[in-house]
Design an enzyme around this catalytic site. Structure first.
Site, PDB file in Angstrom:
ATOM      1  N   LYS A 123      -6.257  13.143 -11.330  1.00  0.00           N
ATOM      2  CA  LYS A 123      -7.373  11.878 -10.808  1.00  0.00           C
ATOM      3  C   LYS A 123      -8.022  11.821 -11.801  1.00  0.00           C
ATOM      4  O   LYS A 123      -7.774  10.120 -12.646  1.00  0.00           O
ATOM      5  CB  LYS A 123      -8.241  12.196  -9.815  1.00  0.00           C
ATOM      6  CG  LYS A 123      -7.376  12.290  -8.849  1.00  0.00           C
ATOM      7  CD  LYS A 123      -6.769  11.098  -8.084  1.00  0.00           C
ATOM      8  CE  LYS A 123      -6.423  11.243  -6.914  1.00  0.00           C
ATOM      9  NZ  LYS A 123      -5.400  10.344  -6.135  1.00  0.00           N
ATOM     10  N   LYS A 127       5.509   0.745 -13.046  1.00  0.00           N
ATOM     11  CA  LYS A 127       7.138   0.464 -14.132  1.00  0.00           C
ATOM     12  C   LYS A 127       8.097  -0.643 -13.589  1.00  0.00           C
ATOM     13  O   LYS A 127       8.676  -1.391 -14.129  1.00  0.00           O
ATOM     14  CB  LYS A 127       8.090   2.175 -15.364  1.00  0.00           C
ATOM     15  CG  LYS A 127       9.597   1.639 -14.986  1.00  0.00           C
ATOM     16  CD  LYS A 127      10.026   2.643 -15.183  1.00  0.00           C
ATOM     17  CE  LYS A 127      11.197   2.403 -15.691  1.00  0.00           C
ATOM     18  NZ  LYS A 127      11.077   1.640 -17.194  1.00  0.00           N
ATOM     19  N   TYR A 152      -5.583  18.566  -9.121  1.00  0.00           N
ATOM     20  CA  TYR A 152      -6.184  17.371  -8.753  1.00  0.00           C
ATOM     21  C   TYR A 152      -7.007  16.951  -9.852  1.00  0.00           C
ATOM     22  O   TYR A 152      -7.078  15.675  -9.674  1.00  0.00           O
ATOM     23  CB  TYR A 152      -7.083  17.900  -7.654  1.00  0.00           C
ATOM     24  CG  TYR A 152      -7.530  17.002  -6.813  1.00  0.00           C
ATOM     25  CD1 TYR A 152      -6.334  15.588  -5.966  1.00  0.00           C
ATOM     26  CD2 TYR A 152      -8.618  16.712  -6.317  1.00  0.00           C
ATOM     27  CE1 TYR A 152      -6.604  15.176  -5.059  1.00  0.00           C
ATOM     28  CE2 TYR A 152      -9.306  15.163  -6.471  1.00  0.00           C
ATOM     29  CZ  TYR A 152      -8.128  14.673  -5.059  1.00  0.00           C
ATOM     30  OH  TYR A 152      -8.405  13.392  -4.259  1.00  0.00           O
ATOM     31  N   VAL A 172       0.606  -1.609   0.512  1.00  0.00           N
ATOM     32  CA  VAL A 172      -0.290   0.181   0.148  1.00  0.00           C
ATOM     33  C   VAL A 172       0.763   1.611   0.119  1.00  0.00           C
ATOM     34  O   VAL A 172       1.298   1.467   1.037  1.00  0.00           O
ATOM     35  CB  VAL A 172      -0.789   0.331   1.577  1.00  0.00           C
ATOM     36  CG1 VAL A 172      -1.898   1.254   1.917  1.00  0.00           C
ATOM     37  CG2 VAL A 172      -1.452  -1.557   1.514  1.00  0.00           C
ATOM     38  N   ILE A 173       1.158   2.431  -0.634  1.00  0.00           N
ATOM     39  CA  ILE A 173       1.548   3.295  -1.216  1.00  0.00           C
ATOM     40  C   ILE A 173       0.784   3.938  -0.730  1.00  0.00           C
ATOM     41  O   ILE A 173      -0.181   4.312  -1.143  1.00  0.00           O
ATOM     42  CB  ILE A 173       2.053   3.507  -2.464  1.00  0.00           C
ATOM     43  CG1 ILE A 173       3.501   1.860  -3.201  1.00  0.00           C
ATOM     44  CG2 ILE A 173       3.024   4.600  -2.958  1.00  0.00           C
ATOM     45  CD1 ILE A 173       3.275   2.065  -4.461  1.00  0.00           C
ATOM     46  N   THR A 223     -10.650  12.357   6.103  1.00  0.00           N
ATOM     47  CA  THR A 223      -9.507  12.393   6.472  1.00  0.00           C
ATOM     48  C   THR A 223      -8.836  13.123   7.215  1.00  0.00           C
ATOM     49  O   THR A 223      -9.212  14.480   6.419  1.00  0.00           O
ATOM     50  CB  THR A 223      -9.177  12.119   5.098  1.00  0.00           C
ATOM     51  OG1 THR A 223      -9.008  12.890   4.245  1.00  0.00           O
ATOM     52  CG2 THR A 223      -9.923  10.167   4.686  1.00  0.00           C
TER      53      THR A 223
END
EC number: 1.1.1.-
Length: 312
Positions: A211, A171, A207, A46-47, A242
């Site tokens: 996306k 990549k 933004y 999870v990045i 969040t």
């Protein structure tokens, strides 16, 4: 300029907010991660897991008994906290989990070569599910609807964080996912419904564009690697309170932040738990009812829905 309140219930049909008849603000029992058990050795990266949606995605995979979790973030103290919480969560359910952390800047390619090395050395190069959750709401000058008033460095940082990092992740990490020991072969790119927006006084252009590019990149990856079994899905996580959202969005837009932070993680686990090539290359919303979505499988594939195209 004052920011208008946003009422998502009145969103245009093409935003897809109500593509399923039923929607959810919290995970339904049908997609409860604790009802899932991933195979032995299942490895998840999870990045962008230091807080918010990414943190809760990592927790969902622990609930689903993934044995190996790798989490990344720019902030080491955030990773230390999340790692402890993941290990505690695993202990509470009587399972063993190996949690590895990597402090990384998701906008830099060298971060992903280090991540690849970590997977090679610590997990025999196995990677079943990759979740790209790096991203963030724009700050500073980017909220102005007038492009000539924006700061160039802020603009470039926003695009890099919300899109370019996903290219680096693909990549350097897709080659691992195509190896025989990597069974899951699933990529989840965390996008945003903001990719539909064009009004700069509601969503900053950088933004929205970042996306939108992520959505198209998801489609390209899904199509180009379909013959090798890779499934790639873009997921709008819902609108949750969040730290990132509360810190970047004007107070007048906080009224839409009503979705549970754990909702997206439950949907990610739902995507990963079995082969769902019928949604590969497509965009879905975590707020949708997944049973309703699956009932539309034939319609989605036949009419090639949930992809971006020009209306003519």
């Amino acid at each position: 300029m004052a920011q208008p309140e946003l009422d998502l219930s009145k969103a245009p049909a093409h935003w897809g907010m109500n593509f399923t008849e039923t929607t959810h603000q919290q995970p339904s029992r049908r997609i409860d991660p604790s009802n899932v058990t991933f195979p032995q050795g299942y490895t998840v990266v999870v990045i962008g897991a230091g807080k918010g949606i990414g943190e809760h995605i990592a927790k969902a995979y622990v609930q689903a008994r993934a044995e190996n979790i790798v989490i990344t973030s720019r902030t080491g103290s955030d990773l230390d906290r999340v790692k402890k919480e993941l290990e505690t969560l695993a202990q509470q359910t009587g399972q063993a989990v190996k949690v590895s952390t990597l402090v990384q800047d998701a906008t830099k390619p060298e971060s992903y070569t280090k991540l690849k090395d970590l997977l090679e050395e610590g997990f025999n190069g196995r990677l079943d599910t990759l979740v790209f959750c790096a991203g963030g709401g724009p700050v500073g000058t980017l909220w102005t609807p007038h492009i000539d008033e924006t700061d160039v460095d802020e603009w470039n940082e926003s695009i890099a964080l919300n899109f370019t990092g996903s290219y680096y992740a693909a990549k350097y990490l897709v080659p691992l996912m195509l190896r025989p020991q990597s069974h899951g072969k699933t990529i989840v790119n965390i996008t945003s419904a903001a990719s539909h927006f064009t009004g700069g006084n509601i969503t900053p252009a950088s933004y929205s564009i970042g996306k939108l590019a992520l959505n198209r990149f998801t489609q390209i990856l899904g199509e180009n690697y379909a013959d090798q079994g890779l499934v790639v899905v873009a997921v709008h996580p819902g609108s949750s309170p969040t730290p990132g959202a509360l810190g970047s969005m004007p107070p007048s837009l906080h009224n839409i932040l009503t979705d549970d932070q754990g909702l997206c993680g439950a949907v990610c686990v739902w995507i990963s738990k079995e082969k769902r090539d019928w949604i590969s290359g497509r965009y879905i919303c975590a707020t949708w009812d997944m049973d309703d979505l699956e009932s539309k499988k034939e319609e989605i594939v036949k009419e090639d829905k949930l992809k971006w195209r020009m209306a003519v």
